[in-house]
Design a protein around this motif. Structure first.
Motif, PDB file in Angstrom:
ATOM      1  N   ASP A  75       5.430  -0.890 -18.789  1.00  0.00           N
ATOM      2  CA  ASP A  75       4.544  -2.000 -18.455  1.00  0.00           C
ATOM      3  C   ASP A  75       3.113  -1.623 -18.851  1.00  0.00           C
ATOM      4  OD1 ASP A  75       2.853  -3.849 -16.829  1.00  0.00           O
ATOM      5  OD2 ASP A  75       4.789  -4.481 -16.044  1.00  0.00           O
ATOM      6  N   GLU A  76       2.402  -2.567 -19.451  1.00  0.00           N
ATOM      7  CA  GLU A  76       1.049  -2.302 -19.949  1.00  0.00           C
ATOM      8  C   GLU A  76       0.000  -2.267 -18.840  1.00  0.00           C
ATOM      9  OE1 GLU A  76      -0.154  -1.769 -23.123  1.00  0.00           O
ATOM     10  OE2 GLU A  76       1.927  -1.597 -23.787  1.00  0.00           O
ATOM     11  N   ASP A  77       0.269  -2.905 -17.710  1.00  0.00           N
ATOM     12  CA  ASP A  77      -0.748  -3.065 -16.673  1.00  0.00           C
ATOM     13  C   ASP A  77      -0.953  -1.781 -15.874  1.00  0.00           C
ATOM     14  OD1 ASP A  77      -0.994  -5.632 -17.514  1.00  0.00           O
ATOM     15  OD2 ASP A  77      -0.011  -6.556 -15.782  1.00  0.00           O
ATOM     16  N   THR A  78      -2.087  -1.747 -15.195  1.00  0.00           N
ATOM     17  CA  THR A  78      -2.384  -0.640 -14.279  1.00  0.00           C
ATOM     18  C   THR A  78      -2.476  -1.188 -12.856  1.00  0.00           C
ATOM     19  OG1 THR A  78      -4.734  -0.940 -14.740  1.00  0.00           O
ATOM     20  CG2 THR A  78      -3.573   0.790 -15.973  1.00  0.00           C
ATOM     21  N   LEU A  79      -2.531  -0.264 -11.905  1.00  0.00           N
ATOM     22  CA  LEU A  79      -2.554  -0.655 -10.490  1.00  0.00           C
ATOM     23  C   LEU A  79      -3.974  -0.849  -9.975  1.00  0.00           C
ATOM     24  CD1 LEU A  79       0.171   1.772  -9.144  1.00  0.00           C
ATOM     25  CD2 LEU A  79       0.279  -0.729  -9.032  1.00  0.00           C
ATOM     26  N   ASP A  80      -4.111  -1.746  -9.039  1.00  0.00           N
ATOM     27  CA  ASP A  80      -5.360  -1.917  -8.304  1.00  0.00           C
ATOM     28  C   ASP A  80      -5.814  -0.550  -7.781  1.00  0.00           C
ATOM     29  OD1 ASP A  80      -7.430  -2.635  -6.628  1.00  0.00           O
ATOM     30  OD2 ASP A  80      -6.207  -3.835  -5.267  1.00  0.00           O
ATOM     31  N   THR A  81      -7.101  -0.243  -7.954  1.00  0.00           N
ATOM     32  CA  THR A  81      -7.657   1.040  -7.492  1.00  0.00           C
ATOM     33  C   THR A  81      -7.320   1.309  -6.030  1.00  0.00           C
ATOM     34  OG1 THR A  81      -9.496   0.911  -9.050  1.00  0.00           O
ATOM     35  CG2 THR A  81      -9.804   2.317  -7.131  1.00  0.00           C
ATOM     36  N   TRP A  82      -7.342   0.245  -5.221  1.00  0.00           N
ATOM     37  CA  TRP A  82      -7.148   0.438  -3.777  1.00  0.00           C
ATOM     38  C   TRP A  82      -5.714   0.833  -3.441  1.00  0.00           C
ATOM     39  CZ3 TRP A  82     -11.484   0.933  -1.203  1.00  0.00           C
ATOM     40  CH2 TRP A  82     -12.635   0.315  -1.705  1.00  0.00           C
ATOM     41  N   PHE A  83      -4.806   0.712  -4.382  1.00  0.00           N
ATOM     42  CA  PHE A  83      -3.438   1.167  -4.133  1.00  0.00           C
ATOM     43  C   PHE A  83      -3.428   2.687  -3.989  1.00  0.00           C
ATOM     44  CE2 PHE A  83       0.927   2.364  -5.080  1.00  0.00           C
ATOM     45  CZ  PHE A  83       1.674   1.363  -4.499  1.00  0.00           C
ATOM     46  N   SER A  84      -4.070   3.386  -4.921  1.00  0.00           N
ATOM     47  CA  SER A  84      -4.128   4.844  -4.830  1.00  0.00           C
ATOM     48  C   SER A  84      -5.039   5.291  -3.691  1.00  0.00           C
ATOM     49  CB  SER A  84      -4.605   5.453  -6.153  1.00  0.00           C
ATOM     50  OG  SER A  84      -5.811   4.864  -6.584  1.00  0.00           O
ATOM     51  N   SER A  85      -6.154   4.564  -3.483  1.00  0.00           N
ATOM     52  CA  SER A  85      -7.051   4.914  -2.380  1.00  0.00           C
ATOM     53  C   SER A  85      -6.370   4.737  -1.034  1.00  0.00           C
ATOM     54  CB  SER A  85      -8.309   4.044  -2.425  1.00  0.00           C
ATOM     55  OG  SER A  85      -8.985   4.184  -3.646  1.00  0.00           O
ATOM     56  N   GLY A  86      -5.435   3.786  -0.954  1.00  0.00           N
ATOM     57  CA  GLY A  86      -4.726   3.553   0.298  1.00  0.00           C
ATOM     58  C   GLY A  86      -3.844   4.701   0.730  1.00  0.00           C
ATOM     59  N   LEU A  87      -3.551   5.619  -0.202  1.00  0.00           N
ATOM     60  CA  LEU A  87      -2.725   6.782   0.116  1.00  0.00           C
ATOM     61  C   LEU A  87      -3.566   8.010   0.481  1.00  0.00           C
ATOM     62  CD1 LEU A  87      -0.275   6.506  -2.942  1.00  0.00           C
ATOM     63  CD2 LEU A  87      -0.133   5.338  -0.733  1.00  0.00           C
TER      64      LEU A  87
ATOM     65  N   ILE B 103      -3.963   2.282   6.549  1.00  0.00           N
ATOM     66  CA  ILE B 103      -3.097   2.236   7.728  1.00  0.00           C
ATOM     67  C   ILE B 103      -1.698   1.757   7.334  1.00  0.00           C
ATOM     68  CG2 ILE B 103      -2.744   1.146   9.978  1.00  0.00           C
ATOM     69  CD1 ILE B 103      -5.805   1.089  10.300  1.00  0.00           C
ATOM     70  N   MET B 104      -1.625   0.667   6.563  1.00  0.00           N
ATOM     71  CA  MET B 104      -0.317   0.126   6.175  1.00  0.00           C
ATOM     72  C   MET B 104       0.496   1.125   5.349  1.00  0.00           C
ATOM     73  SD  MET B 104      -0.885  -3.946   5.313  1.00  0.00           S
ATOM     74  CE  MET B 104      -2.196  -3.728   4.121  1.00  0.00           C
ATOM     75  N   LEU B 105      -0.117   1.687   4.317  1.00  0.00           N
ATOM     76  CA  LEU B 105       0.636   2.562   3.414  1.00  0.00           C
ATOM     77  C   LEU B 105       0.947   3.914   4.048  1.00  0.00           C
ATOM     78  CD1 LEU B 105      -1.140   1.706   0.041  1.00  0.00           C
ATOM     79  CD2 LEU B 105       1.151   1.015   0.779  1.00  0.00           C
ATOM     80  N   SER B 106       0.056   4.407   4.900  1.00  0.00           N
ATOM     81  CA  SER B 106       0.344   5.673   5.583  1.00  0.00           C
ATOM     82  C   SER B 106       1.489   5.507   6.572  1.00  0.00           C
ATOM     83  CB  SER B 106      -0.912   6.182   6.307  1.00  0.00           C
ATOM     84  OG  SER B 106      -1.926   6.513   5.384  1.00  0.00           O
ATOM     85  N   LEU B 107       1.467   4.430   7.342  1.00  0.00           N
ATOM     86  CA  LEU B 107       2.564   4.199   8.290  1.00  0.00           C
ATOM     87  C   LEU B 107       3.895   4.052   7.549  1.00  0.00           C
ATOM     88  CD1 LEU B 107       0.855   1.700  10.775  1.00  0.00           C
ATOM     89  CD2 LEU B 107       1.452   4.086  11.217  1.00  0.00           C
ATOM     90  N   TYR B 108       3.842   3.476   6.355  1.00  0.00           N
ATOM     91  CA  TYR B 108       5.074   3.313   5.562  1.00  0.00           C
ATOM     92  C   TYR B 108       5.561   4.661   5.027  1.00  0.00           C
ATOM     93  CZ  TYR B 108       8.111   2.022   1.652  1.00  0.00           C
ATOM     94  OH  TYR B 108       9.176   1.919   0.780  1.00  0.00           O
ATOM     95  N   ASN B 109       4.661   5.398   4.381  1.00  0.00           N
ATOM     96  CA  ASN B 109       5.083   6.661   3.762  1.00  0.00           C
ATOM     97  C   ASN B 109       5.384   7.759   4.773  1.00  0.00           C
ATOM     98  OD1 ASN B 109       5.048   5.909   1.053  1.00  0.00           O
ATOM     99  ND2 ASN B 109       2.896   6.463   0.762  1.00  0.00           N
ATOM    100  N   MET B 110       4.684   7.752   5.908  1.00  0.00           N
ATOM    101  CA  MET B 110       4.797   8.856   6.868  1.00  0.00           C
ATOM    102  C   MET B 110       5.641   8.480   8.082  1.00  0.00           C
ATOM    103  SD  MET B 110       3.037  11.012   5.161  1.00  0.00           S
ATOM    104  CE  MET B 110       2.835  12.365   6.296  1.00  0.00           C
ATOM    105  N   ARG B 111       6.443   7.441   7.962  1.00  0.00           N
ATOM    106  CA  ARG B 111       7.158   6.933   9.134  1.00  0.00           C
ATOM    107  C   ARG B 111       8.151   7.932   9.712  1.00  0.00           C
ATOM    108  NH1 ARG B 111       8.716   4.478   4.511  1.00  0.00           N
ATOM    109  NH2 ARG B 111      10.931   4.285   3.951  1.00  0.00           N
ATOM    110  N   ASP B 112       8.626   8.872   8.911  1.00  0.00           N
ATOM    111  CA  ASP B 112       9.585   9.861   9.418  1.00  0.00           C
ATOM    112  C   ASP B 112       8.965  11.248   9.549  1.00  0.00           C
ATOM    113  OD1 ASP B 112      11.660   7.946   9.449  1.00  0.00           O
ATOM    114  OD2 ASP B 112      12.016   8.249   7.313  1.00  0.00           O
ATOM    115  N   PHE B 113       7.646  11.336   9.435  1.00  0.00           N
ATOM    116  CA  PHE B 113       6.975  12.638   9.473  1.00  0.00           C
ATOM    117  C   PHE B 113       6.891  13.144  10.908  1.00  0.00           C
ATOM    118  CE2 PHE B 113       2.939  15.183   9.344  1.00  0.00           C
ATOM    119  CZ  PHE B 113       3.423  16.199   8.527  1.00  0.00           C
TER     120      PHE B 113
END
Length: 898
Positions: A455-467, A507-517
């Motif tokens: 895919d040619e597109d890139t991600l919104d900057t805030w996607f990486s910042s959200g992590l 908050i959203m992405l951390s709770l998603y990625n770290m839900r089993d931490f």
């Protein structure tokens, strides 16, 4: 301070340029920014500044506040880590490099993606080094070996893993929806990247001719009101409310789209507001979110007439190839020529602009990548509602929850080259339609082994910042040592203006990625929100306003500590502040006051002084010693309490006020009298107080406090063996030193001194003149007697009589000041030469009488009152009142000494 530790005289004034670079180098080389162990971890992840240029005052405030918290916790003995980082700022950096290419006469498409990214990386590497160095100038005690970049290898892996997880869970999808399009940046934008500004425009009322049942035009028509006539060629219907009597007869019939005479239907929809405009709405599903939803309900065709660069495309007919704003004028001209403009009304309304390019944003329907945020928002709402994440100030919880409860899907794809390229590949072999989302680049199609295209597109900057809270600590490696030790973090400190951009997404992405931490899923326990730093005139800083204050220029002129003092003393959670020269100068003056007090103590002590503080209750400690030690410990306790509630400005103010108003202005003056008599105890007390004040102030003003502390440590080494103040123990309040009686006594003594000073000032007594004074001490007689010499010296009162009652003081020819703790009595004869003062007052009375007589005569003249303007008469009346008041005051003063 010399490198060999030899005692060196302190300069007469503090010079930051001689200190700051040396001190910072010593901290960094000493490894003091690294975690040093401790029972409790304390983690702050630095909000990553953008790569696009120099740090501004907002960055300086962030650095000052976060560094204060980190230094305080480090001194408390916590296992502290402050992780620095930089954001790749996708749209902003992409646009910056494109502008550079444009100046060279080429575009990114001319040189290709690979060459373009090479140019970007050259800029990025230079900018990263510059930003890190600027943070060092601000005194940031961050662990630079842990510095992260949102586009480095570790963060790329975290981004891809998150994308793939969300994709496989059905929370990322590709679909056609209405988006915000930036015609200058030529990319999609999220709703949060659109800023609304008031624009003076117009409402054009346009007639759409109605067709009869035979399909021929009639004399009937329907009127719509629009602010965007250039989109009329994309209309596919006109909608009215089913209960609108004006247009009900046209529902179900056809009207002509007026630029092309293309028939479109009149439809009924209850979403139409009868009172708005003409009550009829042109439905343009390709260029308005509300119209798109109407089109979905009624099965209307969606026409997109906009090209990526903001010109109109082939679907716009005769307007194809014309810029959208020129097309607006052309459409209006054509409609006027056809007699279809009913009226034009001036109208000011909010228009969306790209936050980055400043271009007016166009709503268009486009195929993009989206995050279904509903399932992510639910746990993020719960984490705040149940108190696991707290906001400071608390009022922003309501702001956060309101937005989260009304959140819409997030458009995450951007049509630019700089950024995280979307980790999705499409099979290009024959009829195979395989789509692959993968963390590692796949070599071939997993279905047919055919070739793949990413895919040619890139991600919104805030996607990486959200992590950021977990990606900086080693995730997705859940065995990473830093992740186990330092996640969840304790404080996320940032500006209130990016709650939605960044805080909510973390908050959203951390709770998603770290839900089993095992350590916990929340990214941070507290969100501390500071306000904006505004220019001295109260406006937002902007290059276009010419009111930008450069923090590095301020540092060059005043020093880092002065800037940090100004920023922290002016901040309160969630509120804006103005940065002014006066505040920065106050910071510089305070640094000099600290320096001069330390210089005095060091000079008085000499090389061989015994600076060991006597224990509480020791008879060698006099009343003033016990007072200053008691006030010190109350300040220590209050500062700690304020810091724990994030009231940094108040903690700084309380410490500053104690140091300046009590220790420097009072205790050191009292101490000097005793030291001259050979008493060394005040030196031990002063050194102890100064040491603890330096510790209290170090989080806010690290350079001057470190420099002074190291010089004091030559004669008074740290009891815990701390090599530098940055790792010395933060004070803990010692209640054994509290002495309410001493505090009452010294408050009384201060009142006596101030009263004498005030009367001297009121009577304009020469500064060097000694005056006779009586102190009627009432309940503070013992303290006043013990400190009579000090009272006399500080008030320039000699002889000074401390008496038991008012009857022991004269009552005739005196000035008296009554106080809660007694009174002071000053014989008039001691204040000035009575004969000379009587003569002076008599002369002034004569001059005042002459002025009053002249003004009286002038105002008694009827010709003056009738002919002079009312304003002139009023001014003369005011002059008479002032002169009369002055005459009365002079006569009363003469009566007092007659």
């Amino acid at each position: 301070m010399t490198d060999n530790g030899a005692r060196e005289e302190m300069r007469s004034a503090y010079d930051p340029s001689e200190v700051e670079e040396r001190i910072y180098r010593g901290w960094e080389e000493g490894g003091f920014f690294k975690p040093r162990g401790g029972e409790r971890p304390f983690t702050v992840i630095m909000p990553p500044p953008n790569l696009t240029g120099e740090l501004h005052m907002g960055h300086a405030l962030t650095a000052a506040v976060e560094d204060a918290l980190i230094r305080w916790r480090r001194m408390l003995g916590d296992d502290t880590v402050w992780v620095p980082g930089v954001d790749h700022a996708a749209i902003a950096v992409n646009a910056l490099v494109e502008r550079q290419l444009d100046e060279e006469g080429v575009s990114r498409h001319d040189i290709g993606r690979e060459a373009f990214l090479e140019r970007v990386w050259d800029f990025v590497n230079a900018s990263r080094a510059r930003i890190a160095e600027q943070h060092r100038r601000l005194g940031a005690s961050a662990d630079w070996e842990r510095e992260a970049f949102t586009l480095d290898e570790a963060r790329q892996r975290a981004v891809r893993q998150t994308f793939v997880n969300l994709y496989e869970d059905g929370l990322i999808f590709r679909g056609e929806r209405m988006i915000n399009w930036d015609p200058v940046g030529q990319t999609a934008l999220s709703d949060l990247e659109v800023e609304y500004r008031d624009v003076e425009s117009a409402f054009w009322y346009v007639r759409y001719p109605a067709l009869g049942e035979d399909g021929e035009p009639t004399d009937d028509y329907i009127v719509i009101a629009t602010t965007r006539p250039e989109t009329i060629p994309a209309d596919t219907a006109v909608a009215v409310h089913p209960e609108d009597d004006r247009w009900r007869h046209l529902i179900g019939r056809m009207v002509l789209e007026p630029t092309s005479d293309r028939p479109i239907p009149v439809i009924a929809d209850e979403a139409i507001e009868i009172e708005a405009g003409s009550g009829a709405l042109k439905v343009t599903p390709g260029h308005d979110q509300g119209d798109f939803e109407i089109g979905e309900r009624h099965g209307l065709e969606t026409l997109n007439i906009l090209a990526p660069d903001g010109t109109l495309n082939e679907h716009a007919g005769r307007y194809a190839g014309i810029d959208r704003f020129e097309a607006r004028d052309r459409v209006v001209e054509d409609l006027e020529a056809k007699g279809l403009i009913e009226k034009i009304e001036p109208y000011t309304h909010a228009v969306g602009h790209s936050q980055r390019s400043g271009a007016v944003v166009e709503p268009i329907v486009s195929e993009q990548w989206w995050v279904n945020v509903g399932p992510l928002a639910e746990p993020a709402i719960a984490a705040v509602r149940d108190g696991r994440i707290a906001f400071v100030p608390k009022r922003f919880e309501r702001t956060y929850l309101h937005w989260m409860e009304n959140i819409r899907d997030w458009c995450i794809s951007r049509q630019i080259w700089w950024g995280h390229r979307i980790p999705v590949w499409y099979c290009e072999a024959g009829d195979c339609s395989e789509t692959i989302a993968a963390v590692e680049d796949p070599d071939a199609c997993r279905t047919c082994d055919g070739p793949l295209r990413q895919d040619e597109d890139t991600l919104d900057t805030w996607f990486s910042s959200g992590l950021w809270p977990h990606s900086t600590l080693g995730w997705p490696d859940e065995d990473a040592e830093d992740l186990a030790r330092f996640y969840p973090t304790q404080v996320m400190e940032t500006g209130y203006d990016i709650i939605f951009f960044w805080v909510a997404r973390m908050i959203m992405l951390s709770l998603y990625n770290m839900r089993d931490f095992e350590g916990g899923d929340i990214p941070f326990e507290t969100v501390y929100l500071h306000g904006l730093v505004r220019a001295p005139d109260g406006r937002k800083m902007s290059k276009s306003f010419g009111n930008v204050v450069d923090p590095l220029s301020v540092i060059e002129q005043y020093g880092t500590d002065a800037l940090r003092y100004a920023l922290i003393s002016g901040t309160s959670p969630g509120n804006d502040q103005r940065i002014t020269d006066d505040r920065v100068e106050a910071g510089r003056n305070f640094a000099n006051k600290l320096w001069n007090a330390a210089r005095l103590v060091r000079t008085l002590a000499g090389p061989d002084a015994d600076l060991e503080l006597p224990p509480a209750g020791d008879a060698r400690l006099r009343r003033e010693d016990r007072w200053v030690l008691s006030r010190l410990e109350r300040t220590v306790g209050l500062a700690d309490e304020l810091l724990r509630s994030y009231q940094l400005a108040e903690a700084l103010r309380q410490t500053r006020d104690f140091f300046w108003d009590e220790f420097a202005d009072w205790y050191l003056e009292l101490a000097k009298l005793r030291v001259r008599e050979g008493d060394g105890v005040p030196l031990a007390v002063a050194a102890h107080v100064l040491d603890r004040v330096l510790r209290l102030l170090h989080p806010f003003m690290p350079f001057v406090t470190e420099e002074i502390w190291q010089r004091l440590a030559e004669a008074r080494p740290d009891p815990d063996g701390a090599p530098q103040l940055i790792v010395a123990r933060y004070p803990v309040a010692d209640s054994a030193r509290h002495d309410e009686a001493a505090e009452r006594d010294l408050a009384a003594v201060q009142d006596f001194v101030r009263a004498i000073r005030n009367e001297r000032a009121a009577k304009r007594v020469e500064a060097g003149r000694w005056v006779e004074a009586y102190v009627v001490a009432d309940g503070a007689a013992e303290a006043a007697g013990d400190l009579a010499a000090a009272i006399g010296q500080l008030a320039r009162a000699r002889p000074l009589h401390v008496v038991a009652g008012a009857s022991d003081a004269p009552s005739e020819g005196v000035v008296t000041a009554v106080l809660p703790v007694g009174r002071v009595v000053l014989p008039m004869a001691g204040l000035f030469d009575l004969e000379a003062e009587r003569a002076r007052l008599g002369k002034q009375i004569g001059e005042a009488q002459d002025e009053v007589r002249k003004l009286d005569a002038k105002l008694a003249n009827e010709q003056f009152r009738t002919r002079a303007p009312a304003a002139v008469v009023a001014r003369e009346e005011e002059r008479l009142a002032t002169a009369s008041s002055r005459l009365q005051g002079l006569e009363e003063s003469l009566a007092e000494i007659s």
